[in-house]
Structures are given as structure tokens and as C-alpha cells.
Design an enzyme around this catalytic site. Structure first.
Site, PDB file in Angstrom:
ATOM      1  N   ARG A 144      33.664  44.537  45.187  1.00  0.00           N
ATOM      2  CA  ARG A 144      34.723  44.256  44.217  1.00  0.00           C
ATOM      3  C   ARG A 144      35.033  42.768  44.286  1.00  0.00           C
ATOM      4  NH1 ARG A 144      40.491  43.879  44.712  1.00  0.00           N
ATOM      5  NH2 ARG A 144      41.369  43.791  42.593  1.00  0.00           N
ATOM      6  N   HIS A 204      51.295  42.339  51.194  1.00  0.00           N
ATOM      7  CA  HIS A 204      51.922  41.011  51.242  1.00  0.00           C
ATOM      8  C   HIS A 204      52.591  40.682  49.918  1.00  0.00           C
ATOM      9  CE1 HIS A 204      48.215  40.216  49.072  1.00  0.00           C
ATOM     10  NE2 HIS A 204      48.805  39.140  48.600  1.00  0.00           N
ATOM     11  N   HIS A 240      52.104  43.746  47.387  1.00  0.00           N
ATOM     12  CA  HIS A 240      50.863  44.294  46.839  1.00  0.00           C
ATOM     13  C   HIS A 240      49.767  44.216  47.890  1.00  0.00           C
ATOM     14  CE1 HIS A 240      50.938  39.970  45.925  1.00  0.00           C
ATOM     15  NE2 HIS A 240      49.620  39.999  45.938  1.00  0.00           N
TER      16      HIS A 240
HETATM   17  C1  LIG Z   1      49.152  30.515  50.444  1.00  0.00           C
HETATM   18  C2  LIG Z   1      48.311  31.538  50.590  1.00  0.00           C
HETATM   19  C3  LIG Z   1      48.083  32.254  51.855  1.00  0.00           C
HETATM   20  C4  LIG Z   1      47.181  33.441  51.402  1.00  0.00           C
HETATM   21  C5  LIG Z   1      46.422  32.849  50.245  1.00  0.00           C
HETATM   22  C6  LIG Z   1      47.510  32.141  49.475  1.00  0.00           C
HETATM   23  C7  LIG Z   1      48.377  33.209  48.766  1.00  0.00           C
HETATM   24  C8  LIG Z   1      48.200  34.616  49.369  1.00  0.00           C
HETATM   25  C9  LIG Z   1      48.084  34.598  50.898  1.00  0.00           C
HETATM   26  C10 LIG Z   1      47.466  35.874  51.523  1.00  0.00           C
HETATM   27  C11 LIG Z   1      46.335  36.423  50.616  1.00  0.00           C
HETATM   28  C12 LIG Z   1      48.484  36.994  51.783  1.00  0.00           C
HETATM   29  C13 LIG Z   1      47.855  38.117  52.640  1.00  0.00           C
HETATM   30  C14 LIG Z   1      47.362  37.557  53.988  1.00  0.00           C
HETATM   31  C15 LIG Z   1      46.349  36.408  53.816  1.00  0.00           C
HETATM   32  C16 LIG Z   1      46.047  35.838  55.219  1.00  0.00           C
HETATM   33  C17 LIG Z   1      45.004  36.963  53.292  1.00  0.00           C
HETATM   34  O1  LIG Z   1      44.743  38.184  53.403  1.00  0.00           O
HETATM   35  O2  LIG Z   1      44.183  36.166  52.794  1.00  0.00           O
HETATM   36  C18 LIG Z   1      46.995  35.330  52.904  1.00  0.00           C
HETATM   37  C19 LIG Z   1      46.251  34.044  52.485  1.00  0.00           C
HETATM   38  C20 LIG Z   1      45.964  33.093  53.651  1.00  0.00           C
HETATM   39  O3  LIG Z   1      46.844  32.829  54.501  1.00  0.00           O
HETATM   40  O4  LIG Z   1      44.796  32.614  53.691  1.00  0.00           O
HETATM   41  O1  LIG Z   2      42.070  41.208  45.137  1.00  0.00           O
HETATM   42  C1  LIG Z   2      43.153  41.570  44.644  1.00  0.00           C
HETATM   43  O2  LIG Z   2      43.242  42.346  43.680  1.00  0.00           O
HETATM   44  C2  LIG Z   2      44.458  41.025  45.240  1.00  0.00           C
HETATM   45  C3  LIG Z   2      44.237  39.804  46.101  1.00  0.00           C
HETATM   46  C4  LIG Z   2      45.557  39.179  46.496  1.00  0.00           C
HETATM   47  O3  LIG Z   2      46.619  39.779  46.414  1.00  0.00           O
HETATM   48  C5  LIG Z   2      45.574  37.799  46.996  1.00  0.00           C
HETATM   49  O4  LIG Z   2      44.475  37.206  47.187  1.00  0.00           O
HETATM   50  O5  LIG Z   2      46.722  37.284  47.199  1.00  0.00           O
HETATM   51 FE   LIG Z   3      48.339  38.453  46.656  1.00  0.00          FE
END
Ligand SMILES: C=C1C[C@]23C[C@H]1CC[C@H]2[C@]1(C)CCC[C@@](C)(C(=O)O)[C@H]1[C@@H]3C(=O)O
Ligand SMILES: O=C(O)CCC(=O)C(=O)O
Ligand SMILES: [Fe+2]
Length: 393
Positions: free
Chosen positions: A321, A255, A311
Site C-alpha cells: 500500500r 497519532h 488516525h
Molecule cells: C513531523 C512529523 C513526524 C512524523 C512525520 C511528520 C508528521 C507525522 C509524524 C508521524 C507519522 C506520527 C506517527 C509516528 C511517526 C514516528 C511515524 O510513524 O512516522 C511520525 C513521523 C516521524 O516522527 O518521523
Molecule cells: O498512510 C496513511 O494512510 C496515513 C499515514 C499518516 O498518517 C502519516 O504519515 O502521518
Molecule cells: Fe498522520
């Protein structure tokens, strides 16, 4: 994480087709995954198994992330400030990620923030669920996002909460400390204080970085700093339990952060990967550095001159982790619009429509799982669903 059905979920819930909302999102069906039990199973539930083409490769080369020393800038040294601004601009044009050192943040505070993560995520699931994230909201405790997605579930638990600086010099707010005591009880007052102090340090650091970003784009150092002075940001604690099939799943999927700026602190374990020059590269842990990256909202603010960067996070089978991610976000109702100085220069028209973070955040929480195309999908969604918010192009 084993599949523990809540009392309210009937045994047949597994056999029923997972009910989808009109946006194709799984409706919460009461399923919960408990990390403390599943690790004794030889396999992992199919919802956590990612397609072959998206699974982590065993060993990825290290990324030499640009390292920016901001000590001179913080002490007001003009030459060091120019050098830091130049290096940040170069990093943002080339990668979108950089490390910040000599940031002035107390290492004891960082260690406490990590330590209290161990305490919280080590609690029994039913205790953590007192902070359970509600459908459509971005704050609270989430375990594997079962209530949001029906496949490609991330192997992680998260605790997210709001942060905004004190509104006036007379009143200091305790928004984070209050969140912990209101959600988890008085026993969590001290950990709430630690995260309150941590978020205040993150907010100050992000405003310093915004000054350097503004200077790197030829703007006054106050331009972006002023825009984010009254930020309404998100602090997220990422906890990645050990996984017996780390080759089949991801801790956080690929993402770009939809937010403006991310200041991330990862522990000694490692697992953050960045997609650069068409390959995944690992970011080696450095406890005295913060990993900083541009998000989609700042990409729009910079009129696409700086790119948000793809990333992900991988997990391992040996140890948990942790990472602490501070997501800088503008005050909800502020209009995100690239400064005119960055439009129509070098033939670059205004690339993105104006929008508010409120609307973009709602898009990521209710309509779209953030990935590498979130901002483009959001722009299309705006045209179809909120034409009134779109200024004439
Ligand atoms: C605004 C946000 C949505 C998420 C948390 C913050 C910034 C990063 C986003 C996220 C981590 C991107 C990957 C997918 C996601 C669903 C996750 O894995 O947590 C995203 C977060 C979210 O929507 O909760
Ligand atoms: O855990 C990490 O190193 C990355 C997490 C991340 O990209 C996020 O929470 O948006
Ligand atoms: Fe991120």
C-alpha cells in the site's frame, strides 16, 4: 523484512540490552530490516508485534468523510466559497478530517507520483540506503524506524524530504529535484521533477485550504494563507509492504500529526483509519480526492477550536500500500500563536503557549514519538526545558 546486520554491527549486538538515550529512545544499533526478504518467513520479528489492545480489528466500519467540492471557490464563485468554508468548518469541528474534490490537480501528476514510489521502494535496500535518514533528522529514507524505536515498530518504509515555495518571483527553486539528484544521482532527475511539481501543487492547494479555514473561523481569508505563504513543509512517501501477520502490527501507529495541515493521497488499496466517536473507522480510497486533516500546530493556531484527529494505517497480507502525505509546516522561526480574535471569545482563554515549529519538530525527532498526546507533552517539555521560550501565561 529480515534482520540484516550491517558489517559494522557485531553478532552480539542482539544479546546486549538495547542502549537507550536519556529520553528512553533506542540508540541506532545498525539493525536494518529488509522488506524484500522477511515476507518469506511464517512470522514477524517481535519488535513489530504490537500489544493486543493496540492491534487492528479485522473489519472496521467505513467513515462517511465529509466531501468538500472546492471547484466553485477556485473559480471565484462567492456562494460556493461560503458553502465550502461552512462545510470545512463543520468537518473540522466534528471530525478533523475531510475529502477535497475538484481540486484542479492533474491526475497524471498524481499517477506519476505513485508510479515513481513503486520505482524507488522497489530498489534493493542498499540503493535506498543512499538516502538513509540521519539520526535526529526528519528527511531521508527510513526502513521501519529501527534506529529510533525499540518496540511497536511500524510496518513501513518512508522517504521524506523538504519542500518550500520559490523565495521570489525571479528565482524558482528546485529544492525537491535537487534533493533527488544529490541523494540518488542523475538517474533520479525525472522523478525528482515529478515530486517537485507534486509538492508545488500541494503547497498551492494547502494555501487555498488555509483561506477556507480562516473564513470558517470568521477571519480574513488572507490571515492563515499569509502565515503559511513561505512554508517549509515536509513531503513523505509511505510504502507499506505486504505483511504475513497484518493482525499483529500497524503500518503507522495511532497519532495526531504534529504538523499544521496534512494533504494525503492514498492508493486504491486502503488502510487509513480515523478514531471517531470512540471507534476506528476506515477511510475508503477515492483516487480523485485528497484526504485532508488538521494537525496539532493548526489546533494551537485555532486556539483549540479545531482539533487534530487521531488516525493510523493498517497493512494487509496481499499487496503493498502507498500513500503520499504533504505536511504543511510554517517557516521554522515563525511564532505559532492563535490570533487574538480566537482568544477570550466564548470564554475561551489562550490554551497553548507560543512556540516555533523548529522546536516542536525537534521534539518529535529527538525526544518524543508522536502519538495522540504530542502537543500536551510538548507543552510540558517546553516548561521544563525551554522556559525562556515561554511567554508569561
Ligand atoms: C513531523 C512529523 C513526524 C512524523 C512525520 C511528520 C508528521 C507525522 C509524524 C508521524 C507519522 C506520527 C506517527 C509516528 C511517526 C514516528 C511515524 O510513524 O512516522 C511520525 C513521523 C516521524 O516522527 O518521523
Ligand atoms: O498512510 C496513511 O494512510 C496515513 C499515514 C499518516 O498518517 C502519516 O504519515 O502521518
Ligand atoms: Fe498522520
Amino acid at each position: 523484512m529480515t534482520i540484516v546486520r550491517l558489517a559494522s554491527t557485531v553478532a552480539s549486538s542482539f544479546s546486549l540490552p538495547i542502549e537507550q538515550t536519556k529520553e528512553g529512545r533506542q540508540k541506532p544499533d545498525g539493525l536494518v530490516f529488509d522488506a524484500s526478504v522477511l515476507q518469506h518467513r511464517p512470522d514477524i520479528p517481535k519488535q513489530f508485534i504490537w500489544p493486543y489492545g493496540e492491534r487492528p480489528s479485522p473489519d472496521v466500519p467505513e467513515l462517511p468523510v465529509p466531501l468538500i467540492d472546492i471547484g466553485g471557490f477556485l473559480s471565484g464563485d462567492p456562494l460556493a466559497s461560503m458553502e465550502a468554508s461552512r462545510l470545512i468548518g463543520q468537518a473540522c469541528r466534528e471530525v478533523g478530517f475531510f475529502l477535497v474534490v475538484n481540486h484542479g490537480i492533474d491526475e497524471g501528476l498524481i499517477s506519476d507520483a505513485h508510479r515513481y514510489m513503486d520505482s524507488f521502494f522497489g530498489l534493493p535496500l542498499v540503493e535506498k540506503q543512499r538516502a538513509q535518514r540521519k539520526v535526529g533528522e526528519h528527511c531521508g529514507y527510513a526502513s521501519s524506524f529501527t534506529g529510533r524505536f525499540s518496540s511497536k515498530l511500524p510496518w513501513k518504509e518512508t522517504l521524506s524530504f523538504q519542500y518550500s515555495p520559490e523565495t521570489s518571483s525571479s528565482s524558482s527553486n528546485n529544492i525537491v529535484e535537487d534533493y533527488f539528484t544529490n541523494t540518488m544521482g542523475q538517474d533520479f532527475r525525472h522523478s525528482g521533477r515529478v515530486y517537485q511539481d507534486y509538492c508545488e501543487a500541494m503547497s498551492r492547494l494547502s494555501l487555498v485550504i488555509m483561506e477556507l479555514l480562516g473564513m470558517s473561523l470568521g477571519l480574513d481569508r488572507e490571515r492563515f494563507r499569509g502565515f503559511f505563504e513561505d512554508n517549509e513543509s515536509i513531503m513523505r512517501l509511505n510504502y507499506y509492504p505486504p505483511c504475513q501477520r497484518p493482525d499483529q502490527t500497524l503500518g503507522t501507529g495511532p497519532h495526531c500529526d504534529p504538523t499544521s495541515l496534512t494533504i494525503l493521497h492514498q492508493d486504491h488499496v486502503g488502510g487509513l483509519q480515523v478514531f471517531v466517536d470512540n471507534e476506528w473507522r476506515s477511510v475508503t480510497p477515492n483516487f480523485s480526492a485528497f484526504v485532508v486533516n488538521i494537525g496539532d500546530t493548526f489546533m494551537a493556531l485555532s486556539n483549540g477550536i479545531y482539533k487534530s484527529c487521531l488516525h493510523r494505517a493498517v497493512v494487509n497480507s496481499v499487496r503493498p500500500r502507498k500513500s503520499l502525505a504533504f505536511f504543511l509546516c510554517p517557516k521554522y522561526d515563525k511564532v505559532v500563536s492563535a490570533p487574538s480574535e480566537l482568544v477570550d471569545v466564548h470564554g475561551r482563554p489562550r490554551i497553548y503557549p507560543d512556540f516555533t515549529w523548529t522546536t516542536f519538530l525537534e521534539f518529535t525527532q529527538k525526544h518524543y514519538r508522536a502519538d495522540m498526546n504530542t502537543l500536551r507533552a510538548f507543552t510540558n517539555w517546553l516548561r521544563q526545558n525551554k522556559p525562556s521560550e515561554l511567554l508569561p501565561e
